[in-house]
Design a protein around this motif. Structure first.
Motif, PDB file in Angstrom:
ATOM      1  N   LYS A  70      30.270  41.437  35.668  1.00  9.56           N
ATOM      2  CA  LYS A  70      30.566  40.188  34.856  1.00  9.56           C
ATOM      3  C   LYS A  70      29.795  38.975  35.716  1.00  9.56           C
ATOM      4  CE  LYS A  70      34.134  36.701  33.168  1.00  9.56           C
ATOM      5  NZ  LYS A  70      33.602  37.084  31.595  1.00  9.56           N
ATOM      6  N   VAL A  71      29.262  38.070  35.259  1.00 14.89           N
ATOM      7  CA  VAL A  71      28.819  36.864  35.922  1.00 14.89           C
ATOM      8  C   VAL A  71      29.649  35.616  35.303  1.00 14.89           C
ATOM      9  CG1 VAL A  71      26.644  35.410  36.133  1.00 14.89           C
ATOM     10  CG2 VAL A  71      26.442  37.857  35.933  1.00 14.89           C
ATOM     11  N   PHE A  72      30.058  34.713  36.083  1.00 21.52           N
ATOM     12  CA  PHE A  72      31.032  33.768  36.009  1.00 21.52           C
ATOM     13  C   PHE A  72      30.975  32.543  36.817  1.00 21.52           C
ATOM     14  CE2 PHE A  72      32.940  36.642  38.761  1.00 21.52           C
ATOM     15  CZ  PHE A  72      33.984  35.694  39.526  1.00 21.52           C
ATOM     16  N   GLY A  73      31.428  31.464  36.121  1.00 22.03           N
ATOM     17  CA  GLY A  73      31.561  30.162  36.973  1.00 22.03           C
ATOM     18  C   GLY A  73      33.141  30.098  37.693  1.00 22.03           C
ATOM     19  N   PHE A  74      33.201  29.756  38.863  1.00 25.51           N
ATOM     20  CA  PHE A  74      34.365  29.783  39.409  1.00 25.51           C
ATOM     21  C   PHE A  74      34.402  28.653  40.544  1.00 25.51           C
ATOM     22  CE2 PHE A  74      32.178  32.287  42.471  1.00 25.51           C
ATOM     23  CZ  PHE A  74      32.589  32.214  43.758  1.00 25.51           C
ATOM     24  N   SER A  75      35.486  28.208  41.071  1.00 26.55           N
ATOM     25  CA  SER A  75      36.048  27.654  42.231  1.00 26.55           C
ATOM     26  C   SER A  75      36.951  28.458  42.844  1.00 26.55           C
ATOM     27  CB  SER A  75      36.378  26.189  42.163  1.00 26.55           C
ATOM     28  OG  SER A  75      35.155  25.400  41.456  1.00 26.55           O
ATOM     29  N   ALA A  76      37.197  28.390  44.121  1.00 27.93           N
ATOM     30  CA  ALA A  76      38.188  29.196  44.862  1.00 27.93           C
ATOM     31  C   ALA A  76      38.476  28.252  46.226  1.00 27.93           C
ATOM     32  CB  ALA A  76      37.455  30.487  45.225  1.00 27.93           C
ATOM     33  N   VAL A  77      39.654  28.648  46.673  1.00 25.70           N
ATOM     34  CA  VAL A  77      40.148  28.249  47.984  1.00 25.70           C
ATOM     35  C   VAL A  77      40.483  29.379  48.919  1.00 25.70           C
ATOM     36  CG1 VAL A  77      41.035  25.855  46.994  1.00 25.70           C
ATOM     37  CG2 VAL A  77      42.413  28.063  47.033  1.00 25.70           C
ATOM     38  N   PRO A  78      40.624  29.037  50.196  1.00 25.48           N
ATOM     39  CA  PRO A  78      41.044  30.301  51.132  1.00 25.48           C
ATOM     40  C   PRO A  78      42.377  30.816  50.880  1.00 25.48           C
ATOM     41  CG  PRO A  78      39.712  28.786  52.443  1.00 25.48           C
ATOM     42  CD  PRO A  78      40.255  28.255  50.855  1.00 25.48           C
ATOM     43  N   THR A  79      42.584  31.901  51.176  1.00 28.19           N
ATOM     44  CA  THR A  79      44.161  32.682  50.701  1.00 28.19           C
ATOM     45  C   THR A  79      44.263  33.837  51.773  1.00 28.19           C
ATOM     46  OG1 THR A  79      45.731  33.102  49.308  1.00 28.19           O
ATOM     47  CG2 THR A  79      43.574  33.812  48.843  1.00 28.19           C
ATOM     48  N   THR A  80      45.405  34.340  51.737  1.00 26.39           N
ATOM     49  CA  THR A  80      45.570  35.599  52.425  1.00 26.39           C
ATOM     50  C   THR A  80      45.763  36.904  51.534  1.00 26.39           C
ATOM     51  OG1 THR A  80      47.891  35.234  52.614  1.00 26.39           O
ATOM     52  CG2 THR A  80      46.409  34.324  54.301  1.00 26.39           C
ATOM     53  N   ALA A  81      45.439  37.917  51.940  1.00 25.17           N
ATOM     54  CA  ALA A  81      45.558  38.930  50.941  1.00 25.17           C
ATOM     55  C   ALA A  81      46.844  39.736  51.279  1.00 25.17           C
ATOM     56  CB  ALA A  81      44.527  40.282  51.417  1.00 25.17           C
ATOM     57  N   PRO A  82      47.556  40.291  50.251  1.00 23.97           N
ATOM     58  CA  PRO A  82      48.697  41.012  50.358  1.00 23.97           C
ATOM     59  C   PRO A  82      49.003  41.920  51.713  1.00 23.97           C
ATOM     60  CG  PRO A  82      48.341  41.255  47.958  1.00 23.97           C
ATOM     61  CD  PRO A  82      47.113  40.652  48.926  1.00 23.97           C
ATOM     62  N   THR A  83      49.963  41.952  52.201  1.00 18.49           N
ATOM     63  CA  THR A  83      50.142  42.656  53.714  1.00 18.49           C
ATOM     64  C   THR A  83      49.956  44.024  53.348  1.00 18.49           C
ATOM     65  OG1 THR A  83      52.520  43.000  52.963  1.00 18.49           O
ATOM     66  CG2 THR A  83      51.778  40.922  54.585  1.00 18.49           C
ATOM     67  N   SER A  84      49.964  44.558  51.906  1.00 16.71           N
ATOM     68  CA  SER A  84      49.866  46.061  51.780  1.00 16.71           C
ATOM     69  C   SER A  84      48.454  46.402  51.757  1.00 16.71           C
ATOM     70  CB  SER A  84      50.530  46.400  50.435  1.00 16.71           C
ATOM     71  OG  SER A  84      49.918  45.693  49.344  1.00 16.71           O
ATOM     72  N   CYS A  85      47.354  45.442  51.616  1.00 11.82           N
ATOM     73  CA  CYS A  85      46.135  45.400  51.685  1.00 11.82           C
ATOM     74  C   CYS A  85      45.341  45.637  52.906  1.00 11.82           C
ATOM     75  CB  CYS A  85      45.424  44.360  50.921  1.00 11.82           C
ATOM     76  SG  CYS A  85      46.026  44.500  48.994  1.00 11.82           S
ATOM     77  N   SER A  86      44.473  46.398  53.076  1.00 14.95           N
ATOM     78  CA  SER A  86      43.472  46.772  54.196  1.00 14.95           C
ATOM     79  C   SER A  86      42.728  45.321  54.317  1.00 14.95           C
ATOM     80  CB  SER A  86      42.687  48.079  54.293  1.00 14.95           C
ATOM     81  OG  SER A  86      43.710  48.957  54.254  1.00 14.95           O
ATOM     82  N   PRO A  87      42.363  44.822  55.572  1.00 18.45           N
ATOM     83  CA  PRO A  87      41.624  43.867  55.808  1.00 18.45           C
ATOM     84  C   PRO A  87      40.105  44.162  55.363  1.00 18.45           C
ATOM     85  CG  PRO A  87      42.262  44.812  57.902  1.00 18.45           C
ATOM     86  CD  PRO A  87      43.007  45.576  56.920  1.00 18.45           C
ATOM     87  N   THR A  88      39.466  43.077  54.922  1.00 19.42           N
ATOM     88  CA  THR A  88      37.937  43.143  54.620  1.00 19.42           C
ATOM     89  C   THR A  88      37.258  42.274  55.654  1.00 19.42           C
ATOM     90  OG1 THR A  88      37.959  41.407  52.907  1.00 19.42           O
ATOM     91  CG2 THR A  88      38.631  43.516  52.376  1.00 19.42           C
ATOM     92  N   PRO A  89      35.814  42.417  55.643  1.00 17.43           N
ATOM     93  CA  PRO A  89      35.114  41.805  56.473  1.00 17.43           C
ATOM     94  C   PRO A  89      34.541  40.428  55.941  1.00 17.43           C
ATOM     95  CG  PRO A  89      33.875  43.599  55.673  1.00 17.43           C
ATOM     96  CD  PRO A  89      35.009  43.659  55.225  1.00 17.43           C
ATOM     97  N   TYR A  90      35.093  40.411  54.798  1.00 16.52           N
ATOM     98  CA  TYR A  90      34.561  39.081  54.071  1.00 16.52           C
ATOM     99  C   TYR A  90      35.767  38.324  53.565  1.00 16.52           C
ATOM    100  CZ  TYR A  90      34.488  43.016  50.732  1.00 16.52           C
ATOM    101  OH  TYR A  90      34.851  44.268  50.014  1.00 16.52           O
TER     102      TYR A  90
END
Length: 416
Positions: A69-89
């Motif tokens: 899907k191609v879409f328009g968006f805006s975003a703010v930094p947040t933290t992933a749930p503790t159950s999720c593995s960290p990502t490099p991005y």
């Protein structure tokens, strides 16, 4: 007016202010454009920002983002749930989500090296499936498509217009006077020199003579995205990856006053690691919601092999980047097509570039045939494919329990 009336009026004004602020935020356009590389796997969707190539892990509203899907968006930094593995991005939360893409029309024009009267026109669009392009070349000829060519009958200036429309109500037009001929006569006394050394871009405006007027303003930008690169006569910058770029210099001189825009085509050869055709082939694929990490040859950890292929990564290793390996060996593989055609099939030669103290080699060719098993002495192997690909090839090497390493590679050269 008594105090209670004043309090009620103050409350009403406060609520009205909140309502107007909320309405203004609701009408504020989404600032970015993205494409979903991997749909939500429980820890967010993997999205690439189409304006700067940045990968993002999108947490909120990711259920509304299917793969591709191609879409328009805006975003703010947040933290992933503790159950999720960290990502490099970066991990972000959406503050704006829309199917409406920017209603902006722009294009580049590049003359053919073989024929100065034949120009290649490229529209700057985000989603060719949604955004329709119609061209008017100023000489009575028209065309449709994102990327078109046109041969003019004679040299001169032509007003070329691009009209961009989509199903969301966008209808806009960009017209520009384009010089058709052996040279660009409107240089304002400067030459735009652009070259890429690897992924490093070098660009500068060079005066054509000692009489060239001083520069008043300069803006370098990418023709496809419109993003500003620099506002100085000379600069260097890192390109996001392999591909073709139209780098433009928009500048104005002092007395005598003159303004123009010059664009140069820069091609960066596809590396062994990143291959844009692979990403294009995977654009319609839906990756599974499975976290089985692989380390791409670009040093980025991807949730699974499918996600790596969708990002255009041609080679990867099982496991997260930086994680301890399975001993003192490392699998590595290269491939090349040596013969064949879409009607007769293809012969592909594989080179085992693995190193370390391993004894056994196993190759899965990705076409349903039985895996091949050999030894460390087998460094070259050929395999026949009956039809086009791409094919996902896996090479596994091991020595008892002392060393295990798995390398994957997507062979896109085998294709109809």
């Amino acid at each position: 007016m008594n105090r209670n009336a004043i309090r009620r009026m103050s409350s009403l004004l406060f609520l009205a202010g909140l309502f107007l602020m909320a309405a203004a935020q609701a009408q504020a356009p989404c600032q970015r454009v993205g494409r979903v590389v991997v749909a939500d796997m429980g820890c967010g969707a993997c999205v690439v920002d189409l304006k700067n190539g940045q990968l993002l892990q999108v947490i909120s509203n990711s259920a509304a983002l299917p793969a591709g899907k191609v879409f328009g968006f805006s975003a703010v930094p947040t933290t992933a749930p503790t159950s999720c593995s960290p990502t490099p991005y970066p991990t972000v939360a959406l503050t704006c989500l829309t199917d409406t893409l920017p209603c902006e029309a722009d294009f580049t024009a590049t003359a053919s090296p073989q024929n100065a009267l034949r120009l290649h026109f490229e529209a700057a669009v985000f989603d060719p499936k949604k955004q329709k392009c119609r061209w008017n070349f100023g000489d009575g000829a028209t065309a449709e498509g994102v990327s078109v060519q046109h041969t003019f009958s004679q040299e001169g200036y032509y007003v070329v217009c691009l009209t961009l429309t989509d199903s969301m109500g966008c209808h806009t037009q960009r017209c520009r006077s384009v010089w058709v001929g052996p040279t660009n006569t409107n240089t304002c006394g400067y030459e735009a020199q652009v070259v890429a050394v690897g992924l490093k871009l070098h660009a500068q405006l060079v005066p054509l003579s000692a009489l060239s007027p001083p520069l008043k303003s300069v803006r370098w930008f990418m023709a496809k995205t419109g993003s500003t690169l620099a506002e100085v006569p000379a600069f260097t910058a890192m390109l996001p990856g392999a591909g073709t770029y139209y780098v433009c210099a928009q500048y104005e001189t002092e007395t005598p006053a003159c303004s123009t825009t010059c664009c140069q085509l820069v091609s960066v050869a596809t590396s062994q690691c990143y291959q844009q055709p692979l990403a294009q082939l995977m654009a319609t694929q839906v990756c599974p919601s499975l976290y089985s990490p692989v380390c791409g040859c670009n040093g980025i950890t991807y949730p699974n092999e499918c996600a790596a292929m969708a990002a255009g990564v041609a080679q990867w290793w099982v496991g997260e980047c930086g994680a301890s390996g399975g001993g003192n060996c490392a699998a590595d593989i290269r491939s090349e097509v040596v013969a064949g055609s879409p009607t007769t099939g293809y012969w592909v030669r594989f080179h085992n570039r693995s190193n370390g103290a391993y004894h056994v080699v196993q190759m899965d060719f990705g076409d349903g045939s039985l895996p091949w098993i050999g030894s460390a002495l087998d460094t070259v192997l050929e395999h026949y494919y009956a039809g086009g690909g791409p094919y996902r090839v896996n090479l596994t090497i091991w020595r008892n329990n002392q060393c295990v390493s798995i390398a994957g590679r997507l062979s896109a050269a085998v294709r109809s």
